[in-house]
Enzyme design. Structure first.
Site, PDB file in Angstrom:
ATOM      1  CE  LYS A   1      -9.356  74.836 -28.278  1.00 29.74           C
ATOM      2  NZ  LYS A   1      -9.334  75.557 -27.018  1.00 29.74           N
TER       3      LYS A   1
ATOM      4  CG  LEU B   1      -7.719  79.768 -29.403  1.00 31.21           C
ATOM      5  CD1 LEU B   1      -6.523  78.872 -29.707  1.00 31.21           C
ATOM      6  CD2 LEU B   1      -8.765  79.011 -28.623  1.00 31.21           C
TER       7      LEU B   1
ATOM      8  CD  GLU C   1      -6.569  84.239 -25.593  1.00 33.09           C
ATOM      9  OE1 GLU C   1      -7.588  83.938 -26.216  1.00 33.09           O
ATOM     10  OE2 GLU C   1      -5.479  83.655 -25.746  1.00 33.09           O
TER      11      GLU C   1
END
Ligand code: PMP
Length: 286
Positions: free
Chosen positions: A145, A201, A177
Site C-alpha cells: 500500500k 492489494l 482489481e
C-alpha cells in the site's frame, strides 16, 4: 486534531518538511481504517497489512501493533464524528537532501489523519455505479500500500470524466482489481475473485466478503479471471473499506448482466452491514 510525529496538533499546525521523502519520492506507505460508532473495523488486520507494507519497502516499523492501536484509539477519542476513516501514513522521513538510497539515522514521518467516514447511501447501493476499464499500468508490487498513487489518480480521474465511479484494470488479459477497490465477478451463481498475489492489494473488505460468502454457503472461487469472463459476467461488484460492497452495473458503456445491481451483490452487502453491526456493539478487543 491529527497526530504527527508524537504530537496531536490541529490540521493547520501540522507541518511536514518539503524535503520529506514521502513528498519527494512517495517513499512511504499508508493504511485506511474505517471506524463505526468509534470502533475500528478489523484493526489488527489493518495494522498487519501496514506492517507488511513497511517490511516490503525496508522501512523499520516505528510502533508495535499495540502502540498503533492505542494511537488510533486516541485519535478516535478526540473526534466529534462517530464514523471515521483513519488514514495512517509512514514515510522514510526527511534526510535533508534529495538522494535516492535510504538515508541513515533518519526518523520516519508518522501521520494519522482522521476524516468523517462517507459510505455509499442505500440508494447508491441499490442503483449501483458505472465503471470504465483500462490496462493495469502499475508496477509489479501492487500488494504494497504505497504512497505512489499516481496511477490511481489518473485512472479515477479518467473514470470521473466518463461519469463513472471506478476503473476496472486488466493485466495481460486478466482481471487485477479496481483503481481503489477489489473486484468480484459472478457467473451462473458462482462468485469469483482473483487471488491475493503481488498484482493486487490484499483488501481487508475482500477478506470479509469471502468469509461471509463461505459462512453462508455461497459458491466462491479464488482464481485468475480473464477479461472475457469479466465482460460476460452476470454481476460485478467492487469492495473497499469506504465503498463496502458496491455493484457495478455498466462497464465501458455496456450493461453488466441485466444492467441492475445483482442479487449476490445485494446479499453480500446486507451480510456486510449485519457484520458491521456486530463490530459496533462489541468493545474494542485489541
Ligand atoms: N485495491 C486497491 C488498489 C485499493 O486502493 C483499495 C482500497 N484501499 C482496495 C483494493 C480495497 O482495500 P480495503 O478493502 O482494505 O479497503
Amino acid at each position: 486534531m491529527l497526530y504527527l510525529n508524537g504530537h496531536f496538533v490541529r490540521p493547520e499546525d501540522a507541518k511536514i518538511s518539503a524535503l520529506d521523502r514521502g513528498c519527494l519520492f512517495g517513499d512511504g506507505v499508508y493504511e485506511v481504517i474505517p471506524v463505526y460508532s468509534r470502533q475500528p473495523f478489523r484493526p489488527a488486520e489493518h495494522i498487519r497489512r501496514l506492517e507488511a507494507s513497511l517490511a516490503a519497502i525496508g522501512l523499520p516499523n516505528p510502533h508495535t501493533a499495540e502502540q498503533w492501536i492505542a494511537l488510533v484509539k486516541q485519535v478516535i477519542s478526540q473526534q466529534d464524528y462517530e464514523d471515521l476513516s483513519i488514514y495512517l501514513h509512514v514515510t522514510r522521513g526527511n534526510a535533508g537532501e534529495r538522494d535516492f538510497p535510504f538515508p541513515e539515522n533518519t526518523p520516519p514521518t508518522v501521520l494519522i489523519n482522521p476524516a468523517p467516514l462517507v459510505v455509499p447511501s442505500q440508494e447508491a447501493k441499490a442503483t449501483g455505479v458505472r465503471a470504465i476499464s483500462h490496462a493495469d499500468f502499475r508496477w509489479l508490487r501492487c500488494d504494497i500500500k504505497s504512497l505512489n498513487l499516481l496511477p490511481a489518480v489518473l485512472l479515477r480521474q479518467a473514470a470521473k470524466q466518463a461519469g463513472c465511479a471506478e476503473c476496472v484494470m486488466f493485466r495481460d488479459g486478466m482481471l487485477s482489481e479496481g483503481a481503489a477497490s477489489n473486484i468480484f465477478v459472478v457467473k451462473n451463481g458462482v462468485i469469483a475473485v482473483p487471488p491475493k498475489d503481488h498484482l493486487i492489494l490484499p483488501g481487508i473488505t475482500y477478506d470479509v466478503v469471502i468469509e461471509l460468502a463461505q459462512q453462508h454457503g455461497l459458491p466462491l472461487e479464488v482464481r485468475h479471471i480473464s477479461e472475457t469472463e469479466v465482460r460476460n459476467a452476470d454481476e460485478l461488484w467492487m469492495t473497499s473499506s469506504t465503498k463496502e460492497v458496491l455493484g457495478i452495473i455498466e462497464l465501458d458503456g455496456k450493461p453488466v448482466g441485466n444492467g441492475r445491481v445483482g442479487p449476490l451483490a445485494q446479499r453480500l452487502d446486507s451480510y456486510y452491514q449485519a457484520f458491521k453491526q456486530t463490530i459496533m456493539r462489541k468493545p474494542i478487543t485489541c
